[in-house]
Design an enzyme around this catalytic site. Structure first.
Site, PDB file in Angstrom:
ATOM      1  N   LYS A  63      39.686  30.029  58.470  1.00  0.00           N
ATOM      2  CA  LYS A  63      39.277  29.860  59.867  1.00  0.00           C
ATOM      3  C   LYS A  63      39.248  28.387  60.242  1.00  0.00           C
ATOM      4  O   LYS A  63      38.729  27.560  59.506  1.00  0.00           O
ATOM      5  CB  LYS A  63      37.881  30.464  60.050  1.00  0.00           C
ATOM      6  CG  LYS A  63      37.358  30.475  61.444  1.00  0.00           C
ATOM      7  CD  LYS A  63      37.592  31.816  62.077  1.00  0.00           C
ATOM      8  CE  LYS A  63      37.046  31.847  63.491  1.00  0.00           C
ATOM      9  NZ  LYS A  63      38.068  31.996  64.494  1.00  0.00           N
ATOM     10  N   GLY A  68      34.649  24.572  54.827  1.00  0.00           N
ATOM     11  CA  GLY A  68      35.646  24.552  53.755  1.00  0.00           C
ATOM     12  C   GLY A  68      37.054  24.313  54.265  1.00  0.00           C
ATOM     13  O   GLY A  68      37.828  23.553  53.673  1.00  0.00           O
ATOM     14  N   CYS A  69      37.386  24.939  55.372  1.00  0.00           N
ATOM     15  CA  CYS A  69      38.734  24.790  55.935  1.00  0.00           C
ATOM     16  C   CYS A  69      38.956  23.384  56.474  1.00  0.00           C
ATOM     17  O   CYS A  69      40.052  22.839  56.361  1.00  0.00           O
ATOM     18  CB  CYS A  69      38.969  25.840  57.019  1.00  0.00           C
ATOM     19  SG  CYS A  69      38.882  27.518  56.349  1.00  0.00           S
ATOM     20  N   THR A  70      37.910  22.806  57.035  1.00  0.00           N
ATOM     21  CA  THR A  70      38.006  21.421  57.503  1.00  0.00           C
ATOM     22  C   THR A  70      38.204  20.483  56.314  1.00  0.00           C
ATOM     23  O   THR A  70      39.052  19.589  56.360  1.00  0.00           O
ATOM     24  CB  THR A  70      36.748  21.034  58.307  1.00  0.00           C
ATOM     25  OG1 THR A  70      36.658  21.895  59.443  1.00  0.00           O
ATOM     26  CG2 THR A  70      36.794  19.594  58.749  1.00  0.00           C
ATOM     27  N   ALA A  73      41.832  20.886  55.050  1.00  0.00           N
ATOM     28  CA  ALA A  73      42.796  20.288  55.979  1.00  0.00           C
ATOM     29  C   ALA A  73      42.738  18.767  55.932  1.00  0.00           C
ATOM     30  O   ALA A  73      43.781  18.098  55.933  1.00  0.00           O
ATOM     31  CB  ALA A  73      42.524  20.783  57.400  1.00  0.00           C
TER      32      ALA A  73
END
Length: 177
Positions: A63, A68-70, A73
Site C-alpha cells: 500500500k 513499511g512501503c515508504t 520505496a
C-alpha cells in the site's frame, strides 16, 4: 453463544488453511518473468519488453504511503543511482491506483515508475497477491529480472529496509559471474 464460537472457529481455521496453502506458490529462478502492461503514476504504460536488455528490480508492495512501503520505496530511491550504474531499473507495483501512486511518488520524490495493478492480475501472475475477497493487496515480494527477461533472484517477504541493498549485492555477484 456456543454455536457462534464454533462457527467463528471453523471460519478462522478455513481462512488460515486457504491463506497458508496459497502462500506456497511462487515463480522459480531461471523461468521467464510474466509479462505485464500497466500504467504508472504519470499515465505512461510500461511492459516487460520495455526493459529488454536491462536488469529490472520489480518489487511488489502492499500500500502507498504506509510505513513499511515508504521505507522500501525510499531505500530503492536512495539506491537508484547505484542500480543505474549496474544497468538496472526499478519498478514498484501495488494494487493502488495511479492517483495514489502520483501522490506517493511526489511526497517522497520517487523517480521510478510505480505501476497501478488495480485489477490485481499482475500481482497474481507473480504469486504476490493476497486476496481476502473484497480486499486485495500485494505481498512484499521482489523479482530481479535479467536482461533476457528471466528471473535471476526472488525475494519473498522482502525486508522493507534491506531489499534494495540485497538486490544491489546480488546484482553485483550476478554480473561478476
Amino acid at each position: 453463544m456456543e454455536w457462534l464460537t464454533i462457527i467463528l472457529s471453523v471460519f478462522a481455521l478455513g481462512f488460515m488453511f486457504w491463506f497458508f496453502s496459497t502462500n506456497k506458490k511462487s515463480l522459480e529462478v531461471g523461468q521467464s518473468a510474466p509479462d505485464f502492461k500497466l500504467t504508472d503514476q504519470h499515465g505512461k504504460i510500461h511492459t516487460l519488453a520495455d526493459f529488454h536488455g536491462k536488469w529490472l528490480a520489480l518489487y511488489f508492495y502492499p500500500k502507498d504511503d504506509t510505513p513499511g512501503c515508504t521505507k522500501q520505496a525510499c531505500t530503492f530511491r536512495d539506491g537508484l543511482q547505484e542500480l543505474a550504474d549496474l544497468g538496472a531499473e526499478v519498478i514498484g507495483i501495488s494494487v493502488d491506483d495511479t492517483n495514489s501512486h502520483a501522490d506517493f511518488a511526489k511526497k517522497y520524490h520517487l523517480q521510478f515508475p510505480l505501476l497501478a495493478d488495480t485489477a490485481a492480475e499482475i500481482a497474481a501472475r507473480y504469486h504476490s497477491l493476497i486476496n481476502l475477497g473484497i480486499v486485495k493487496f500485494a505481498r512484499r515480494n521482489t523479482f530481479l529480472i535479467d536482461p533476457q527477461g528471466k528471473i535471476a533472484r526472488i525475494y519473498l517477504s522482502a525486508s522493507a529496509a534491506q531489499n534494495s541493498k540485497e538486490v544491489i549485492k546480488d546484482l553485483k555477484q550476478l554480473q561478476a559471474a
